[in-house]
Design a protein around this motif. Sequence first.
Motif, PDB file in Angstrom:
ATOM      1  N   LEU A   1       0.811  -1.250   0.009  1.00 52.38           N
ATOM      2  CA  LEU A   1       0.102   0.017  -0.177  1.00 52.38           C
ATOM      3  C   LEU A   1       0.911   1.377   0.198  1.00 52.38           C
ATOM      4  O   LEU A   1       0.513   2.097  -0.656  1.00 52.38           O
ATOM      5  CB  LEU A   1      -0.960  -0.030   1.291  1.00 52.38           C
ATOM      6  CG  LEU A   1      -2.052  -0.996   1.214  1.00 52.38           C
ATOM      7  CD1 LEU A   1      -2.703  -1.097   2.393  1.00 52.38           C
ATOM      8  CD2 LEU A   1      -3.194  -0.446   0.181  1.00 52.38           C
ATOM      9  N   MET A   2       2.035   1.261   0.624  1.00 52.32           N
ATOM     10  CA  MET A   2       2.800   2.221   0.753  1.00 52.32           C
ATOM     11  C   MET A   2       3.558   2.588  -0.435  1.00 52.32           C
ATOM     12  O   MET A   2       3.519   3.688  -1.084  1.00 52.32           O
ATOM     13  CB  MET A   2       3.806   2.275   2.034  1.00 52.32           C
ATOM     14  CG  MET A   2       3.230   2.369   3.229  1.00 52.32           C
ATOM     15  SD  MET A   2       4.423   2.344   4.665  1.00 52.32           S
ATOM     16  CE  MET A   2       4.688   3.760   4.940  1.00 52.32           C
ATOM     17  N   LYS A   3       4.030   1.315  -1.168  1.00 50.47           N
ATOM     18  CA  LYS A   3       4.756   1.722  -2.401  1.00 50.47           C
ATOM     19  C   LYS A   3       4.015   1.975  -3.874  1.00 50.47           C
ATOM     20  O   LYS A   3       4.073   2.725  -4.447  1.00 50.47           O
ATOM     21  CB  LYS A   3       5.448   0.387  -2.505  1.00 50.47           C
ATOM     22  CG  LYS A   3       6.986   0.426  -1.872  1.00 50.47           C
ATOM     23  CD  LYS A   3       7.782  -0.807  -2.588  1.00 50.47           C
ATOM     24  CE  LYS A   3       8.523  -1.465  -1.504  1.00 50.47           C
ATOM     25  NZ  LYS A   3       8.671  -2.951  -1.659  1.00 50.47           N
TER      26      LYS A   3
ATOM     27  N   HIS B   1       0.443   2.446  -3.859  1.00 51.30           N
ATOM     28  CA  HIS B   1      -0.593   3.280  -3.240  1.00 51.30           C
ATOM     29  C   HIS B   1      -0.609   4.589  -2.450  1.00 51.30           C
ATOM     30  O   HIS B   1      -1.456   5.112  -2.099  1.00 51.30           O
ATOM     31  CB  HIS B   1      -1.949   2.532  -3.034  1.00 51.30           C
ATOM     32  CG  HIS B   1      -2.307   1.263  -3.967  1.00 51.30           C
ATOM     33  ND1 HIS B   1      -2.896   1.515  -5.104  1.00 51.30           N
ATOM     34  CD2 HIS B   1      -1.805   0.226  -3.868  1.00 51.30           C
ATOM     35  CE1 HIS B   1      -3.253   0.370  -5.652  1.00 51.30           C
ATOM     36  NE2 HIS B   1      -2.426  -0.524  -5.007  1.00 51.30           N
ATOM     37  N   ASN B   2       0.855   4.633  -2.385  1.00 46.96           N
ATOM     38  CA  ASN B   2       0.974   5.788  -1.646  1.00 46.96           C
ATOM     39  C   ASN B   2       0.358   6.100  -0.224  1.00 46.96           C
ATOM     40  O   ASN B   2       0.161   7.177   0.213  1.00 46.96           O
ATOM     41  CB  ASN B   2       0.583   7.197  -2.451  1.00 46.96           C
ATOM     42  CG  ASN B   2       1.510   8.391  -2.182  1.00 46.96           C
ATOM     43  OD1 ASN B   2       2.440   8.182  -1.638  1.00 46.96           O
ATOM     44  ND2 ASN B   2       1.020   9.463  -2.531  1.00 46.96           N
ATOM     45  N   LEU B   3       0.233   4.872   0.508  1.00 46.02           N
ATOM     46  CA  LEU B   3      -0.385   4.923   1.787  1.00 46.02           C
ATOM     47  C   LEU B   3       0.736   5.727   2.711  1.00 46.02           C
ATOM     48  O   LEU B   3       1.887   5.557   2.654  1.00 46.02           O
ATOM     49  CB  LEU B   3      -0.625   3.697   2.201  1.00 46.02           C
ATOM     50  CG  LEU B   3      -0.978   3.420   3.788  1.00 46.02           C
ATOM     51  CD1 LEU B   3      -2.660   3.837   4.019  1.00 46.02           C
ATOM     52  CD2 LEU B   3      -0.833   2.185   4.227  1.00 46.02           C
ATOM     53  N   GLN B   4       0.371   6.462   3.653  1.00 47.69           N
ATOM     54  CA  GLN B   4       1.184   7.383   4.527  1.00 47.69           C
ATOM     55  C   GLN B   4       1.263   6.616   5.961  1.00 47.69           C
ATOM     56  O   GLN B   4       0.448   5.761   6.269  1.00 47.69           O
ATOM     57  CB  GLN B   4       0.550   8.875   4.973  1.00 47.69           C
ATOM     58  CG  GLN B   4       0.433   9.609   3.813  1.00 47.69           C
ATOM     59  CD  GLN B   4       1.763   9.912   2.777  1.00 47.69           C
ATOM     60  OE1 GLN B   4       2.817  10.287   3.336  1.00 47.69           O
ATOM     61  NE2 GLN B   4       1.552   9.296   1.661  1.00 47.69           N
ATOM     62  N   THR B   5       2.597   6.795   6.504  1.00 50.29           N
ATOM     63  CA  THR B   5       2.965   6.075   7.909  1.00 50.29           C
ATOM     64  C   THR B   5       1.819   5.636   8.889  1.00 50.29           C
ATOM     65  O   THR B   5       1.565   4.746   9.265  1.00 50.29           O
ATOM     66  CB  THR B   5       4.110   6.901   8.395  1.00 50.29           C
ATOM     67  OG1 THR B   5       4.999   7.298   7.379  1.00 50.29           O
ATOM     68  CG2 THR B   5       4.815   5.760   9.434  1.00 50.29           C
ATOM     69  N   GLU B   6       1.126   7.128   9.029  1.00 51.97           N
ATOM     70  CA  GLU B   6       0.219   6.881  10.023  1.00 51.97           C
ATOM     71  C   GLU B   6      -0.829   6.089   9.925  1.00 51.97           C
ATOM     72  O   GLU B   6      -1.358   5.004  10.611  1.00 51.97           O
ATOM     73  CB  GLU B   6      -0.316   8.355  10.459  1.00 51.97           C
ATOM     74  CG  GLU B   6      -0.858   8.416  11.968  1.00 51.97           C
ATOM     75  CD  GLU B   6      -1.228   9.773  12.030  1.00 51.97           C
ATOM     76  OE1 GLU B   6      -2.445  10.001  12.852  1.00 51.97           O
ATOM     77  OE2 GLU B   6      -0.838  10.787  11.872  1.00 51.97           O
ATOM     78  N   ALA B   7      -1.366   6.252   8.683  1.00 52.21           N
ATOM     79  CA  ALA B   7      -2.658   5.259   8.171  1.00 52.21           C
ATOM     80  C   ALA B   7      -2.166   3.760   8.008  1.00 52.21           C
ATOM     81  O   ALA B   7      -2.677   2.840   8.455  1.00 52.21           O
ATOM     82  CB  ALA B   7      -2.987   5.779   6.844  1.00 52.21           C
ATOM     83  N   ALA B   8      -0.948   3.622   7.735  1.00 50.06           N
ATOM     84  CA  ALA B   8      -0.204   2.274   7.610  1.00 50.06           C
ATOM     85  C   ALA B   8      -0.271   1.578   9.108  1.00 50.06           C
ATOM     86  O   ALA B   8      -0.857   0.428   9.130  1.00 50.06           O
ATOM     87  CB  ALA B   8       0.838   2.173   6.883  1.00 50.06           C
ATOM     88  N   GLY B   9       0.049   2.288   9.912  1.00 49.27           N
ATOM     89  CA  GLY B   9       0.329   1.785  11.467  1.00 49.27           C
ATOM     90  C   GLY B   9      -1.132   1.476  11.899  1.00 49.27           C
ATOM     91  O   GLY B   9      -1.260   0.426  12.696  1.00 49.27           O
ATOM     92  N   LYS B  10      -2.168   2.291  11.581  1.00 52.70           N
ATOM     93  CA  LYS B  10      -3.372   1.908  12.002  1.00 52.70           C
ATOM     94  C   LYS B  10      -4.018   0.663  11.351  1.00 52.70           C
ATOM     95  O   LYS B  10      -4.681  -0.039  11.900  1.00 52.70           O
ATOM     96  CB  LYS B  10      -4.316   3.074  11.495  1.00 52.70           C
ATOM     97  CG  LYS B  10      -5.274   3.513  12.709  1.00 52.70           C
ATOM     98  CD  LYS B  10      -6.099   4.868  12.461  1.00 52.70           C
ATOM     99  CE  LYS B  10      -7.389   4.660  12.764  1.00 52.70           C
ATOM    100  NZ  LYS B  10      -8.542   5.156  11.826  1.00 52.70           N
ATOM    101  N   PHE B  11      -3.623   0.650  10.026  1.00 52.69           N
ATOM    102  CA  PHE B  11      -4.503  -0.601   9.379  1.00 52.69           C
ATOM    103  C   PHE B  11      -3.639  -1.697   9.847  1.00 52.69           C
ATOM    104  O   PHE B  11      -4.122  -2.834  10.021  1.00 52.69           O
ATOM    105  CB  PHE B  11      -4.027  -0.391   8.020  1.00 52.69           C
ATOM    106  CG  PHE B  11      -4.679  -1.368   7.006  1.00 52.69           C
ATOM    107  CD1 PHE B  11      -6.101  -1.676   7.331  1.00 52.69           C
ATOM    108  CD2 PHE B  11      -4.011  -2.348   6.174  1.00 52.69           C
ATOM    109  CE1 PHE B  11      -6.725  -3.024   6.676  1.00 52.69           C
ATOM    110  CE2 PHE B  11      -4.759  -3.103   5.262  1.00 52.69           C
ATOM    111  CZ  PHE B  11      -5.898  -3.445   5.537  1.00 52.69           C
ATOM    112  N   GLY B  12      -2.055  -1.579  10.097  1.00 47.95           N
ATOM    113  CA  GLY B  12      -1.512  -2.907  10.930  1.00 47.95           C
ATOM    114  C   GLY B  12      -2.232  -3.156  11.976  1.00 47.95           C
ATOM    115  O   GLY B  12      -2.452  -4.500  12.532  1.00 47.95           O
TER     116      GLY B  12
END
Length: 258
Positions: free
Chosen positions: A163-165, A167-178
């Motif tokens: 998603l980060m690579k 689809h440009n997901l940002q760190t904070e949203a990534a952590g929340k989804f994790g």
Amino acid sequence: MLKALFQFFTTPYFVPWVRKMGFLYEAIAMDGRYHRCKHQWQSHFEYCQQAILKAVVKCEQKRSILILGAGSLKDIPLSTLSEQFEQVYLVDLVFLRSARKQAATFENVVLIEADVTGCLEHVFQGKMHCDRSLPWLDKVEEIDCVVSLNLTTQLPLIPISWLMKKHNLQTEAAGKFGTEMVEQHLALLNGFSGVKCLISDRWITEYDVSGNQVDGFDPAWDVPLPEAEISWDWEVIPLAESTNRTSQINQVGATIWR
Ligand SMILES: C[S@@+](CC[C@H](N)C(=O)[O-])C[C@H]1O[C@@H](n2cnc3c(N)ncnc32)[C@H](O)[C@@H]1O
């Protein structure tokens, strides 16, 4: 290198995103590392097998056992489980040839290639969404024991990096989804009525070449895992394996509950 390429192009896979998202690559890389680190990894496999057998002892009936994150099968006491249970269901996104071969020697061992999260189909398309219902669960019946095997903290890694690579997901949203993915996995385990066994890394420590600690962190995506009743150290990345001259030791813990 040649073996890895051969594995990459010849391993059959049924979950469509396995190759594109990098799960197949990871499984092959893990297999290669296992062959180089057998000596350091053996005690970890033995501890996992003992923890699974400890959970099995608590089962009132032994109709079926379900193992999530079965992977290489090396951390599973497969022949004992096959003797004791009517059915043994092993779930993973991908099984390499060696695992398929081993499973095929037991009549009551069934391999299920499936996504245990219900998220991957959506993540592949760039969406942070997970299905609540998991169709592959319809195939498994009368589960008296469910094991999550060295899987829980791994679940978000590839999806989030994708998603980060892509689809440009940002760190904070990534952590929340994790966090959501790990919480959902624990809810899945708790939804089973039989004995539950969670085997997962609880703490990760990195050391430099002189043996000084350079990092230490909880890998559970800010989700408190149930307290471990047995724990051990797994030298998962010995110094000789490391590209950045650090070794890594995972403290792994097992929790068993009803
Ligand atoms: C650290 S490995 C442990 C595997 C196995 N227990 C072993 O030691 O070989 C984590 C496993 O989880 C699997 N996995 C990761 N995400 C998954 C998902 N969403 N659904 C099913 N399996 C998944 C990987 O394919 C991998 O085999």
